[in-house]
Every structure is written in C-alpha cells, then in structure tokens.
Write a protein that holds these residues in place. Sequence first.
Motif, PDB file in Angstrom:
ATOM      1  N   ARG A 171      -2.900   3.936  -7.910  1.00 37.68           N
ATOM      2  CA  ARG A 171      -1.600   3.780  -8.595  1.00 37.68           C
ATOM      3  C   ARG A 171      -1.307   2.303  -8.856  1.00 37.68           C
ATOM      4  O   ARG A 171      -1.018   1.900  -9.994  1.00 37.68           O
ATOM      5  CB  ARG A 171      -0.513   4.395  -7.688  1.00 37.68           C
ATOM      6  N   ASN A 192       0.632   9.523  -7.287  1.00 41.10           N
ATOM      7  CA  ASN A 192      -0.147   9.288  -6.064  1.00 41.10           C
ATOM      8  C   ASN A 192      -1.328  10.241  -5.965  1.00 41.10           C
ATOM      9  O   ASN A 192      -2.012  10.283  -4.945  1.00 41.10           O
ATOM     10  CB  ASN A 192       0.730   9.461  -4.826  1.00 41.10           C
ATOM     11  N   ASP A 212       7.736  19.462   3.005  1.00 44.24           N
ATOM     12  CA  ASP A 212       7.760  18.177   3.705  1.00 44.24           C
ATOM     13  C   ASP A 212       8.935  17.321   3.203  1.00 44.24           C
ATOM     14  O   ASP A 212       8.824  16.605   2.212  1.00 44.24           O
ATOM     15  CB  ASP A 212       6.428  17.457   3.454  1.00 44.24           C
ATOM     16  N   ARG A 226       9.048  13.645   1.977  1.00 43.42           N
ATOM     17  CA  ARG A 226       8.710  13.248   0.605  1.00 43.42           C
ATOM     18  C   ARG A 226       9.961  12.803  -0.170  1.00 43.42           C
ATOM     19  O   ARG A 226       9.852  12.065  -1.133  1.00 43.42           O
ATOM     20  CB  ARG A 226       8.023  14.411  -0.126  1.00 43.42           C
ATOM     21  N   ARG A 247      11.248   0.865  -5.362  1.00 36.38           N
ATOM     22  CA  ARG A 247      10.248  -0.207  -5.315  1.00 36.38           C
ATOM     23  C   ARG A 247       9.624  -0.464  -6.689  1.00 36.38           C
ATOM     24  O   ARG A 247       9.462  -1.606  -7.110  1.00 36.38           O
ATOM     25  CB  ARG A 247       9.145   0.164  -4.323  1.00 36.38           C
TER      26      ARG A 247
HETATM   27  P1  ATP Z   1       2.225   2.263   0.028  1.00 38.86           P
HETATM   28  O1  ATP Z   1       2.027   1.289  -1.066  1.00 38.86           O
HETATM   29  O2  ATP Z   1       3.655   2.393   0.477  1.00 38.86           O
HETATM   30  O3  ATP Z   1       1.253   2.125   1.166  1.00 38.86           O
HETATM   31  P2  ATP Z   1       0.781   4.690  -0.487  1.00 38.86           P
HETATM   32  O4  ATP Z   1       0.885   5.631  -1.653  1.00 38.86           O
HETATM   33  O5  ATP Z   1      -0.545   4.055  -0.228  1.00 38.86           O
HETATM   34  O6  ATP Z   1       1.921   3.629  -0.706  1.00 38.86           O
HETATM   35  P3  ATP Z   1       0.600   5.936   2.092  1.00 38.86           P
HETATM   36  O7  ATP Z   1       1.741   6.324   2.972  1.00 38.86           O
HETATM   37  O8  ATP Z   1      -0.404   4.984   2.576  1.00 38.86           O
HETATM   38  O9  ATP Z   1       1.296   5.457   0.761  1.00 38.86           O
HETATM   39  O10 ATP Z   1      -0.130   7.270   1.658  1.00 38.86           O
HETATM   40  C1  ATP Z   1      -1.392   7.284   0.996  1.00 38.86           C
HETATM   41  C2  ATP Z   1      -1.472   8.497   0.095  1.00 38.86           C
HETATM   42  O11 ATP Z   1      -1.376   9.699   0.873  1.00 38.86           O
HETATM   43  C3  ATP Z   1      -0.344   8.597  -0.929  1.00 38.86           C
HETATM   44  O12 ATP Z   1      -0.610   7.856  -2.086  1.00 38.86           O
HETATM   45  C4  ATP Z   1      -0.286  10.073  -1.184  1.00 38.86           C
HETATM   46  O13 ATP Z   1      -1.315  10.475  -2.088  1.00 38.86           O
HETATM   47  C5  ATP Z   1      -0.614  10.670   0.178  1.00 38.86           C
HETATM   48  N1  ATP Z   1       0.600  10.973   0.961  1.00 38.86           N
HETATM   49  C6  ATP Z   1       1.227  10.166   1.839  1.00 38.86           C
HETATM   50  N2  ATP Z   1       2.283  10.770   2.382  1.00 38.86           N
HETATM   51  C7  ATP Z   1       2.332  12.002   1.837  1.00 38.86           C
HETATM   52  C8  ATP Z   1       3.181  13.127   2.007  1.00 38.86           C
HETATM   53  N3  ATP Z   1       4.227  13.103   2.828  1.00 38.86           N
HETATM   54  N4  ATP Z   1       2.904  14.233   1.276  1.00 38.86           N
HETATM   55  C9  ATP Z   1       1.849  14.265   0.448  1.00 38.86           C
HETATM   56  N5  ATP Z   1       1.017  13.262   0.245  1.00 38.86           N
HETATM   57  C10 ATP Z   1       1.235  12.136   0.934  1.00 38.86           C
END
Ligand code: ATP
Length: 427
Positions: free
Chosen positions: A24, A132, A172, A175, A185
């Motif tokens: 992303r 994501n 969940d 989310r 953000r």
């Molecule tokens: P950040 O920049 O805040 O780290 P991130 O998208 O990398 O953003 P993470 O929490 O590291 O966030 O999560 C990695 C990936 O896991 C997300 O991009 C998403 O695809 C998946 N993910 C995280 N949390 C959830 C959730 N609660 N439900 C579904 N998918 C999730």
Amino acid sequence: LLEEIIQEAELKAWSLYVVGGIVRDLFLLKKNQKILIQDIDLVVDSNTSPSNIGAGIELAQTLKKRYPEVLLTVYHDFKTASLSWNKDKKYGSVQIDITTSRTETYLYPSANPKIQIAPIEQDLFRRDFTINALAVKLTSPAQGKLLDLFMGLSDLRKAQIKVLHPNSFLEDPIRIYRAVKFAIRLDFDIEAQTIQYIYNATKNQTYDHLKLEVNIIPSLTIRLKNELRSILQSNSWRKSLELLSCFGALYYLYPGLILNCEILRQMRYVSRLMKYSDPHHKTIKWLLLLEILLSSIPLKERKIIAINLQLPSESIKRLSEIQNINKEINQGLRKYSKISDKVNLLNKFYWIDLILVAAQSKKEIRYFIWRYFTKLSKISSPLNGSDLKNIGYLPGPRYKEALTILLDKTLDGEIKTKQEAKIMVQT
Ligand code: ATP
C-alpha cells in the motif's frame, strides 16, 4: 536477506508474496519520495495439497541458521515467524514477518479466529481493507506480479477505505479503529457502505465476548490497545478519537464511554504540558492520553479495563490512585500562600501525576502547575556550594540548609540578586 528468503522459497517451489501495508505505502509513494521500511509482511503459499502448514516457520528457521545474529521468534499457534535485526550498520532496524497463507473463520462475532491453511487468494480475502489486500509475488514464475483481487489499487486512487465484505467489523471490531487510523493518517475517506457496516457493528452487542476474550493472545483487548497506541501517538489523535466516538466505537473500550468537551480539553492540556515537562514525552504521551480517557470510567471498572488492556503497572496504579493524589495536591495548594511551600509540595510528587492532576483540576490549580513546570521548578538557589565556601561556610549539613532557605526566599521574591543572597547569608 530478503533475496535469500526468495531463493529459498523458489528452491522449495513455494510462492512467496509481500503483502499489506508495505505494498500500500509503496503505491502511495510520490516521485522522488523515500520511505524507511521497517516492517515487511511476507506470505508463503506452499502450493501443495495438503498445504505445508509450517512453511512460513520453516523458511524463517532456514534463514536463522545462516544468520545467527538475526532474532527469530516463532508463534507456533499462529504458524507465523518473525525475523528481526536490532539497529546495526549493515541492515538497519528491520522486521520480517513470515506467515503461511491461511483463512480465518470466526465462530461468533469478535471471537478469536480459527486458522486454516489456504491459497493466497483466500489469505487476501481475510484482510481488513481493499488497500491492505494487495500482494506482489516475489518468487518466479510471474515474479513482480501484482495481485489485486478486490480493486485495492482503484481504492488507493480514489483515496478510500473499503472493507471486503459486510461482516468484516462484526467479525473483528478492531477493524473500526484501523479504518479510522488509516482514514486520518492517509487523509482518505471511509467509503459510504463501509460506514454503514461500522454502524451495524457498533449497534450490535458484542461487549460480552470482548470480556470473555481477555487474556487470550492475541486477544481483542491487546489488539485494541495496540491500535489505540498507534492512534494516540499520532499528531492527529484528536480527529481520530472524535471519529471513533461518532461511530460509537469507544463502546469497545467501555460501554457508555463518551468523548465530551471536558475530556478533550484535559487531553489537549496533557499533550501541551508534556512538551515542557519531559523530553521523552513522545514515548508515553499516548499512555497519559489514554489514562485521561479512561479516568471518566467508574473506579472499579476502570482498574479492570486497565488490567485487561495490559497497561504498565504504574499506569494501572495511577488510574486507581489519581483521585487521592488530586485531592492532596488541590488541598495543599489552596492551603499554602507562599510560593515556596507550594513548590515544595509539588516537588514531592512524580511529574506524571502532576500532569494528570493539573489536567483534571480547576483553572487556578492548573495554572499554578503549568507555572511550576515551565518556570518555578527550573529556578535554582542563587548561590552554590563554592559560593558558600568562599563566604566562610564549612562543608556540612548547614550547606544544604542554607541553599534550601536561599531557594525558598528566591521563589518567594525576597531575594532577587546574587548580591542580596550573599548579604543574607553573611548576616
Ligand atoms: P502500518 O503502516 O500501521 O504498520 P499495516 O497495514 O502494515 O500498517 P499491520 O498492523 O502491520 O498494519 O498489519 C499488516 C497487514 O495485516 C495489514 O495490511 C492487513 O492486510 C492485515 N491486517 C492487520 N490487522 C488486521 C485485521 N484486524 N483484520 C484483517 N487484516 C488485518
């Protein structure tokens, strides 16, 4: 090292993908803009039937053997592994999480999901938002191919946060916090239908399940804390909280928790005062903001919630005792008329307690604690030990006594210059 992980996966004829936030963020990069990559999420699909459930862990273990200096953490229950380096010249600070592609089934709303190994397409479907759920294949064949099964790229261009299915927030509720976090953000909109799904979820009574889930790792409450930390650490914490409150999502923290003007005022005050009181304020600012938010919850429940969120023990203690400390400081500051007495009273307390007390007190007390942090606590005695020695004092307990008296008289405005201080000591 990433290249070696790719080679290792290719040797085993597994498909390796980079997914989630990093994909992303790379698509959001503007020309010539750089980002510091610290977290890399990899998913491995072993393409076999039945799938190799431990493929992700196996890959990580192979790399650990080659690079003993890398820290390997294995989460057997979740079939994931994490490789991390502490900051060093060669690699910088990086964490690579490797999971085996899977589906997640929720037995009831907000339950911890049941994990089953599945192809990458299904792994992407379990993700939170279309933006994501993008993945790029790292292994050959089709190395570099983008998997965009849910129009994530289009939503990135439209600058919108959109869920993959209607039950997403029921499954969940965390989310909702993530939707708000990304919307604020990235300055994205939450898509209209997705907003409707949020309201459908917050109208649903899922709190009992949240309570039952406590202490199951990774429980909802821990993930809730992690999202809250991320939100409260950002400079836009206020906007995010207002949006969460508007969606009714503070309910998941505690039913009936309201973000009113008074709580917001207290939080803003804490945020400003921390800049004056502690150079490391960034690390714990989020915790103090959370404490203010939680302090409107009745005492008994407040403590349980703080424990469930696994807040640090000093934070749990503060949340239980702050009312008493508040009373003691407010009564003391009202009782004393001399500035030095007031300052000596405040000197007895830990600075974090003072910040919370100030935020929750009336204007006059708040103002005095502000003055204490910004000015009064920085005033020192006009003479030091060697000045006293020159005047003829013999080293000993009288030194400390004289310096304390001098400081008090300076605070009370009775001494204004070093000369006046010397005269006073000599007489
Ligand atoms: P950040 O920049 O805040 O780290 P991130 O998208 O990398 O953003 P993470 O929490 O590291 O966030 O999560 C990695 C990936 O896991 C997300 O991009 C998403 O695809 C998946 N993910 C995280 N949390 C959830 C959730 N609660 N439900 C579904 N998918 C999730």
